[in-house]
Design a protein around this motif. Sequence first.
Motif, PDB file in Angstrom:
ATOM      1  N   THR A 362      38.166  43.394  67.802  1.00 11.88           N
ATOM      2  CA  THR A 362      38.741  43.375  69.148  1.00 11.88           C
ATOM      3  C   THR A 362      40.092  42.685  69.061  1.00 11.88           C
ATOM      4  O   THR A 362      40.172  41.490  68.760  1.00 11.88           O
ATOM      5  CB  THR A 362      37.827  42.625  70.136  1.00 11.88           C
ATOM      6  N   LEU A 363      41.156  43.438  69.301  1.00 10.72           N
ATOM      7  CA  LEU A 363      42.518  42.932  69.138  1.00 10.72           C
ATOM      8  C   LEU A 363      43.275  43.037  70.454  1.00 10.72           C
ATOM      9  O   LEU A 363      43.113  44.003  71.205  1.00 10.72           O
ATOM     10  CB  LEU A 363      43.270  43.718  68.062  1.00 10.72           C
ATOM     11  N   LEU A 364      44.132  42.053  70.684  1.00 12.96           N
ATOM     12  CA  LEU A 364      44.983  42.039  71.872  1.00 12.96           C
ATOM     13  C   LEU A 364      46.435  42.000  71.436  1.00 12.96           C
ATOM     14  O   LEU A 364      46.849  41.118  70.677  1.00 12.96           O
ATOM     15  CB  LEU A 364      44.669  40.804  72.738  1.00 12.96           C
ATOM     16  N   HIS A 377      42.297  46.547  72.305  1.00 12.03           N
ATOM     17  CA  HIS A 377      41.425  47.483  71.597  1.00 12.03           C
ATOM     18  C   HIS A 377      40.057  46.821  71.448  1.00 12.03           C
ATOM     19  O   HIS A 377      39.929  45.764  70.830  1.00 12.03           O
ATOM     20  CB  HIS A 377      41.991  47.811  70.215  1.00 12.03           C
ATOM     21  N   HIS A 378      39.048  47.460  72.046  1.00 11.40           N
ATOM     22  CA  HIS A 378      37.693  46.880  72.034  1.00 11.40           C
ATOM     23  C   HIS A 378      36.675  48.007  71.929  1.00 11.40           C
ATOM     24  O   HIS A 378      36.601  48.885  72.791  1.00 11.40           O
ATOM     25  CB  HIS A 378      37.464  46.076  73.318  1.00 11.40           C
ATOM     26  N   LYS A 379      35.928  48.004  70.829  1.00 14.98           N
ATOM     27  CA  LYS A 379      34.869  48.983  70.593  1.00 14.98           C
ATOM     28  C   LYS A 379      35.376  50.420  70.752  1.00 14.98           C
ATOM     29  O   LYS A 379      34.742  51.250  71.413  1.00 14.98           O
ATOM     30  CB  LYS A 379      33.691  48.719  71.528  1.00 14.98           C
ATOM     31  N   ASP A 530      39.225  38.849  68.741  1.00 16.93           N
ATOM     32  CA  ASP A 530      39.246  38.371  67.356  1.00 16.93           C
ATOM     33  C   ASP A 530      40.637  37.925  66.924  1.00 16.93           C
ATOM     34  O   ASP A 530      40.779  36.999  66.129  1.00 16.93           O
ATOM     35  CB  ASP A 530      38.751  39.477  66.412  1.00 16.93           C
ATOM     36  N   GLN A 531      41.680  38.591  67.429  1.00 12.54           N
ATOM     37  CA  GLN A 531      43.049  38.221  67.044  1.00 12.54           C
ATOM     38  C   GLN A 531      44.009  38.615  68.154  1.00 12.54           C
ATOM     39  O   GLN A 531      43.841  39.637  68.820  1.00 12.54           O
ATOM     40  CB  GLN A 531      43.461  38.896  65.736  1.00 12.54           C
ATOM     41  N   VAL A 532      45.027  37.764  68.337  1.00 11.05           N
ATOM     42  CA  VAL A 532      46.075  38.015  69.329  1.00 11.05           C
ATOM     43  C   VAL A 532      47.388  38.277  68.584  1.00 11.05           C
ATOM     44  O   VAL A 532      47.808  37.475  67.750  1.00 11.05           O
ATOM     45  CB  VAL A 532      46.251  36.813  70.287  1.00 11.05           C
ATOM     46  N   LEU A 533      48.015  39.399  68.896  1.00 10.88           N
ATOM     47  CA  LEU A 533      49.304  39.763  68.308  1.00 10.88           C
ATOM     48  C   LEU A 533      50.368  39.674  69.403  1.00 10.88           C
ATOM     49  O   LEU A 533      50.219  40.293  70.456  1.00 10.88           O
ATOM     50  CB  LEU A 533      49.263  41.183  67.752  1.00 10.88           C
ATOM     51  N   ILE A 534      51.399  38.890  69.170  1.00 12.76           N
ATOM     52  CA  ILE A 534      52.471  38.763  70.150  1.00 12.76           C
ATOM     53  C   ILE A 534      53.726  39.415  69.596  1.00 12.76           C
ATOM     54  O   ILE A 534      54.189  39.085  68.502  1.00 12.76           O
ATOM     55  CB  ILE A 534      52.739  37.295  70.515  1.00 12.76           C
ATOM     56  N   HIS A 557      42.414  30.052  69.865  1.00  7.10           N
ATOM     57  CA  HIS A 557      42.960  31.173  69.091  1.00  7.10           C
ATOM     58  C   HIS A 557      44.219  30.789  68.333  1.00  7.10           C
ATOM     59  O   HIS A 557      44.956  31.678  67.877  1.00  7.10           O
ATOM     60  CB  HIS A 557      43.249  32.351  70.023  1.00  7.10           C
ATOM     61  N   SER A 558      44.463  29.498  68.175  1.00 10.75           N
ATOM     62  CA  SER A 558      45.680  29.069  67.485  1.00 10.75           C
ATOM     63  C   SER A 558      45.725  29.551  66.041  1.00 10.75           C
ATOM     64  O   SER A 558      46.803  29.799  65.493  1.00 10.75           O
ATOM     65  CB  SER A 558      45.814  27.539  67.527  1.00 10.75           C
ATOM     66  N   ASP A 559      44.561  29.712  65.420  1.00 10.38           N
ATOM     67  CA  ASP A 559      44.525  30.207  64.036  1.00 10.38           C
ATOM     68  C   ASP A 559      44.269  31.710  63.981  1.00 10.38           C
ATOM     69  O   ASP A 559      44.109  32.286  62.910  1.00 10.38           O
ATOM     70  CB  ASP A 559      43.455  29.463  63.232  1.00 10.38           C
ATOM     71  N   ARG A 560      44.226  32.341  65.141  1.00 14.40           N
ATOM     72  CA  ARG A 560      44.047  33.796  65.221  1.00 14.40           C
ATOM     73  C   ARG A 560      45.207  34.430  65.988  1.00 14.40           C
ATOM     74  O   ARG A 560      45.043  35.437  66.673  1.00 14.40           O
ATOM     75  CB  ARG A 560      42.716  34.127  65.903  1.00 14.40           C
ATOM     76  N   LEU A 561      46.358  33.824  65.845  1.00 16.90           N
ATOM     77  CA  LEU A 561      47.549  34.223  66.581  1.00 16.90           C
ATOM     78  C   LEU A 561      48.648  34.610  65.601  1.00 16.90           C
ATOM     79  O   LEU A 561      48.928  33.881  64.656  1.00 16.90           O
ATOM     80  CB  LEU A 561      48.002  33.063  67.467  1.00 16.90           C
TER      81      LEU A 561
END
Length: 615
Positions: A362-364, A377-379, A530-534, A557-561
Motif C-alpha cells: 500500500t503506497l501513497l 495504491h491499495h490492494k 507501507d510507504q509514503v512517496l513525496i 512513517h519517518s523511516d518509510r518516507l
Amino acid sequence: MAAKQFHNVTFLPENKTIRVEHLKSIFETILDDNPQNIELTFACGSEGICQKCKIRSFQKMGPMTPTEKGCLSDQEIARGVRLACQARVIQDMQAEIIYKKPFTITLVDEPVSNEGIVNPGLKKLYVESGRGGALSCERFIELVQERMPQNADVRQLPSEVTSRFEHFFTKDVRGCTAVFIDNELICLEEGDTTDKKSAIAVDLGTNTLVASLVDLGSGKKIAVVTDTNPQIDIGADLESRITMVADDPFNLEILNEAILLRIDILITELCRAAGVSPQFVYEIAVSGTTGMLHLFLKGIPGMMEQQSLLESRKRMSFSAEQAFIKSSSRALFHTLPVISSYVGADIIAGLLATRLHRSQETLLLLDLGSDIKAVLHHKGKIVAASTPDAGAFECTGIRFGMRPETGAVEQVRLASDVHLGVIGESLPRGICGSGLIELAAELKRNGIVSEQGDFMPDSPPVLISPSIAKRIITSDGETGFLLYTDYGEFDTDIYVCRSDINLLRQSKARAAALVDTVLSYAGIRYDNVDQVLIGGSFGQRIDVAAFVEIGLVPSSHSDRLMFVGNTAKKGTQMVLLDRSILDEAESLAHKVECISHLQNADIGKYMHFLPYFSS
C-alpha cells in the motif's frame, strides 16, 4: 600629467576582481579587456535599454544617470541595483551580476530507468547500394523491406517513398538512413546517422517548465533545464489564463506563442549544451496538469478536432511543425493521457516513474505543487484526488520566494548560526520550496516558532545561540527570521516572516486534508500505508524529516518516507525510451478512480504544526 586612479571591483560569489579606472563604467573596462571573463550581457550596446547588465553594488557608485532613473524601480535602487553600462566606479567595491541566463542547464549522464529497457518508437535503418554506384529509389525500397522487422507493415512503403522522397535519390547518394517512428517512415538522412537518436521530455507546469534531453540509444538523460513558464507574466495562474481566453480568444494565441517559443528555445539550448544537433531530436513527450494541457492543445492548429481523444483518456500526437517548433521541425509530439478534469497527465507520469501500480504494498504518492495531488495504491486499486491553492510549496506568494534556480536557498540548518544551501554559484537571492519547508521545520524544532506558526513572544528560547537570536527581526510591523544579509551599504536582507509561515501552514493543511480524504475513501488509516512517496519540483534536495516536523507526515512513517523529486519529468522521459510504457499510460488512465475536486475542504484542524493526526 597626474597618474590615473584605479579601483578594484570584485564580483561575488565568483571572487573575480578587475581594475577599473576612476569614473569609468564597468562596461567600458571589460569591453577593452576582459581577462577574468566577467559574464556581463550588453545586448543594446550600452544604451541602457536592454537592462541586461544589471549589477547589485555593495558600495556606492557615481550619481544615477537619467537612463538609470528611468528604468530602475525604487525597490531596485534601494537594494543597490545599477546598470554596468551607465554607473561610474568611484571606489573599491563589490558587486553581484543580477542578469544571468533565466535558466540553468545541467549536463548529466544518468539512466532514465533502473529497468534498463530501451525500446523506443524511433527506429533507424542504414541502407547502402552495395553495388559501387548511387542508391536508387527502387533499390532502397527493396533493401528496407528485406531488413524491416517481420511484424512491421511495409505495404505502404513503396508509395510513401515514391511520393515523398523520390527527389532524395536524384542526388548521388551511396547510402542513407531511414528514420521510422512506430514503423512509419518519417524522413531520410544522407549517410549513416543511426547513432544519433535524441528526444525531449517536457513537464508543463503552471509556474515552471522542465525539459530533459534523452539519448534514445543509451537510455540516458544527458541534459536537464528548469525554467519559468513564460505564461506567468501574462496570467499569474491557470484560472486567470482560462478567463483571459474566455474574454478574448486572441489571448490563447498570445499564451501559446509564449510557451511554444520557450520550448523551442530550450530544445536549442539543451542540444547546444550537450553537443547534439536539434535536427536529431525526433520525439517530444509532454505531461502536465489537465488544465495546462487543454490550454496548450487548444492553441495548436487542428488539435481541437482531436479533443475527444484527450477527454477519453488517450494520448494525442501531432508534428512539431504543426506546433511551430523550428529547431526540431521533423519531431513528433506526444501528450500523455489525462485522468480527469483535475487529475492530469503529470500524475500518469508520476505513476509510471514510481511504479506505484505494480507494487504489492500500500503506497501513497503525494505530489506537492501549486496544486496538490494524492494517489493511493491499495490492494490493486488506485485512487487519486487533488486540491488547488497550495502555492507555498513552490513559494508562490512568499515575500522572497522563487523557483529552484540559481541563487535560491534550498536547504536550511540552524546550529550556532544559520547554514544555507544555495543553488548554483550565486549569493542568496531568495528561497524556494524545499528551503521554506526546512526553515519552518528548524524554527519549530528550536522553539522559535509555535505550533500555530507564530514567532515566540518576548525573549527567544534560552537554548538557541545569540547569533540565531539576532536573526529574529521585525519588518513592516511583522516578526520574521533573517536568512541572509551582506551588510553592505544597501538593503539586501532576505527573510521569512509570519505571513509566509502562515501560507505554508495553509498549504500543508490542504495536503493533510487531501490525504485523509483519500485514505477515508479507500477505507484505511495511515497505519495501513507501507510507504509514503513525496514528489514535486520545489527543490532539488530536502531533508525528509522536515515533512514530519511540520506535521505533513506522521512520525510513525519517518523511516518509510522518500522524496522522489519531479516524478512527472521522470515518467515523461520513460515513455520516450519504451513505447510499451506509452501504451501502459493509456491503460493506467482508465484504471484510476478519481475523487471529486476538493475545492473547499475543511482544513482548520490541520493548520497547526502539530504531529500528524488522522480523522
